[in-house]
Design an enzyme around this catalytic site. Structure first.
Site, PDB file in Angstrom:
ATOM      1  N   LYS A  85       0.838  -1.197   0.000  1.00 54.03           N
ATOM      2  CA  LYS A  85       0.000   0.000   0.000  1.00 54.03           C
ATOM      3  C   LYS A  85       0.875   1.250   0.000  1.00 54.03           C
ATOM      4  O   LYS A  85       1.970   1.265   0.584  1.00 54.03           O
ATOM      5  CB  LYS A  85      -0.904  -0.028   1.243  1.00 54.03           C
ATOM      6  CG  LYS A  85      -1.978   1.032   1.323  1.00 54.03           C
ATOM      7  CD  LYS A  85      -2.839   0.784   2.554  1.00 54.03           C
ATOM      8  CE  LYS A  85      -3.910   1.832   2.749  1.00 54.03           C
ATOM      9  NZ  LYS A  85      -4.740   1.561   3.960  1.00 54.03           N
ATOM     10  N   SER A 166      -9.555   1.581   3.281  1.00 56.74           N
ATOM     11  CA  SER A 166      -8.734   2.384   2.402  1.00 56.74           C
ATOM     12  C   SER A 166      -7.682   1.600   1.619  1.00 56.74           C
ATOM     13  O   SER A 166      -7.037   2.139   0.721  1.00 56.74           O
ATOM     14  CB  SER A 166      -8.023   3.468   3.221  1.00 56.74           C
ATOM     15  OG  SER A 166      -7.115   2.891   4.156  1.00 56.74           O
ATOM     16  N   SER A 190      -9.973  -0.874   7.232  1.00 56.88           N
ATOM     17  CA  SER A 190      -9.277  -0.586   5.972  1.00 56.88           C
ATOM     18  C   SER A 190      -8.589  -1.783   5.335  1.00 56.88           C
ATOM     19  O   SER A 190      -8.139  -1.693   4.197  1.00 56.88           O
ATOM     20  CB  SER A 190      -8.252   0.534   6.188  1.00 56.88           C
ATOM     21  OG  SER A 190      -8.918   1.760   6.337  1.00 56.88           O
TER      22      SER A 190
END
Length: 520
Positions: A85, A166, A190
């Site tokens: 990420k 996210s 997330s």
């Protein structure tokens, strides 16, 4: 090359498959990297799940191939490509921006421990994934998976699917087989929510099991890092590699064991005899009948495997939590963010825009067209600035109430009073995810099924994405992985439906052109 069994498709391949193929000389890590790069080029203009590919990936793969030939492999991840990420700092030429143009070119002195652990295990850091900008802690009116740097990430199962967030790109890229697996981060949902949306496995570990240094933060209290993979066994194996104590994160000193368990070894059978599982149905609201039917089917399968199921397990705090003013409830996290982001900005070794505080980010973002302000606002940042001005004693009162509701009157109370090993719920039970987040407890999400073909499309609040359409106590990861593996093996729902667009490049395609490539 040597003969062997057929190589699985890259949308299904596992760590074990790759390790066996590499050991048997069926392909090399360099060839595997090139196959993944082709797959990314082939479909990711549609999905926007990968922000950038590591320009060093090929050279790293070649070195790992040479090392394997000379001295064997370091372990199961030797030469295996993994995506990270875009809020996890890496000591290479890849950027770390949380999806924002604000942090282009910025960087820390030290690489994130999680990235270093993966490198030491022989993994190839293939690239960075798109994410909800600032990990969904900027705007109240943005969309999951959107960032100024990467634009809108799309979920894999229908055009314009909301990927959730996210860790949006990490979920989508893993589902599409653009890497073996990805690393996500979670403060509140997330990892688990985008894993659910992308029909994969996500492990949100106990806060402190995996070092969080080098990650653009939201909350010192709630932030954690975990694997997102297509199988429980792969996710568990990666967790065992990235977990452990670190001098750069004091929370890891709370790990109660010196040797990290072999989480992958727990994925061996479906016998759940002696396991007691609770279902907090009172807290499961607004769930479609089709989802509850699948959930009930899953419960039945767990019972058949020997688990004892206790339904209607209560959380003592549900009414108190629901009645608690939402702004006051959220202010705890807001105050955490202000402190954490100021400390992160101050620690930057390279800081081209000279940001020092959240106030600097607010002023900059309001003036940048590419950040799409005010269409995508900064309400959560303003909330963080307000929360920072709360009297310390008031903030402490709110935090203590939040922890009591999440622990003693929530998850921990339900587990202890009913002598349970775990709780299960359909992913839409949002309050349970939040309780686990506030308490720092682990969560694993496993595919349950798909919406039926007659399901009406439901769009997100911006009207830009389709949300639905056809298509535990701390450090208790061991028991959760055992249960999750059994559920996965008993239900086998992940492959019942394919993404609406699947890359066609396979490792055989790279192998077929390899002599020509080498001759060139």
């Amino acid at each position: 090359m040597t003969d062997g069994p057929p190589i699985p498709k890259l949308i299904d391949i596992t760590i074990s498959d790759i390790a066996t193929a590499l050991d048997n000389g069926l392909f090399t890590s360099e060839q595997l990297v090139r196959a993944y790069q082709k797959r990314i080029s082939e479909v990711d203009k549609t999905f926007n799940s990968v922000l950038e590919v590591n320009e060093d990936a090929i050279n790293i793969a070649r070195k790992l191939d040479d090392e394997r030939r000379r001295s064997g492999r370091r372990g199961p991840l030797h030469g295996v490509p993994i995506l990270l990420k875009d809020n996890i700092h890496t000591a290479d030429n890849m950027l770390t921006t949380a999806g924002s143009m604000a942090l282009i070119g910025a960087g820390l002195k030290h690489e994130a421990t999680v990235a270093t652990k993966l490198r030491e295990a022989g993994a190839i850091l293939l690239g960075k994934t798109n994410m909800s900008e600032w990990a969904n802690f900027r705007s109240e009116n943005s969309s999951n998976g959107w960032s100024a740097r990467g634009q809108q990430c799309i979920g894999p199962y229908c055009p314009l699917q909301d990927p959730s967030g996210s860790s949006s790109g990490s979920g989508v890229a893993t589902a599409l087989g653009l890497a073996l697996a990805s690393i996500g981060t979670e403060t509140d949902g997330s990892i688990t929510c985008p894993a659910e949306a992308s029909n994969i496995v996500g492990i949100k570990p106990t806060v402190g099991l995996v070092a969080r240094d080098g990650v653009i933060p939201i909350s010192e209290i709630q932030d954690t890092i975990g694997p997102m993979a297509r199988t429980v066994k792969d996710a568990a194996a990666i967790l065992g590699i990235i977990a452990g104590k670190s001098d750069f994160d004091s929370r890891t000193q709370q790990i109660p064991f010196d040797k990290i368990p072999d989480y992958g070894a727990l994925c061996r059978d479906t016998n759940l005899s002696g396991i007691r599982i609770g279902v907090p149905k009172e807290g499961i609201h607004d769930v479609l009948l089709s989802v509850m039917n699948r959930f009930d089917y899953g419960i039945h399968e767990l019972e058949k495997a020997g688990a004892e199921i206790l339904e209607n397990v209560d959380f003592a705090c549900l009414k108190e939590w629901a009645d608690w003013d939402e702004d006051e409830r959220f202010s705890i996290l807001s105050a955490d963010f202000k402190k954490a982001i100021d400390e992160y900005l101050e620690a930057l070794d390279v800081n081209p825009k000279k940001f020092q505080t959240l106030e600097d980010l607010v002023a900059w973002t309001e003036k940048q067209p590419e950040e799409e302000y005010p269409s995508r606002g900064i309400e959560r940042w303003h909330g963080a600035l307000r929360a920072a001005d709360l009297p310390p004693e008031e903030l402490l009162r709110r935090r203590e109430k939040s922890l009591r509701c999440s622990k003693e009157d929530g998850i921990l109370g339900a587990l202890e009073s009913n002598k349970l090993d775990a709780l299960i719920y359909p992913g839409t039970g949002k309050c349970h995810i939040t309780f686990a987040a506030r308490a720092g407890y682990p969560v694993i999400t496993v595919p349950l099924g798909h919406y039926p073909s007659h399901k009406e499309e439901v769009k997100n609040k911006r009207g830009s994405l389709i949300e639905t359409a056809p298509g535990v106590p701390p450090f208790s990861e061991e028991v959760l992985i055992h249960i999750a593996y059994a559920f996965e093996q008993l239900t086998q729902v992940r492959n019942q439906r394919q993404p609406f667009l699947v890359p066609t490049t396979e490792i055989d395609d790279v192998l077929a052109t390899w002599p020509t490539r080498q001759a060139e």
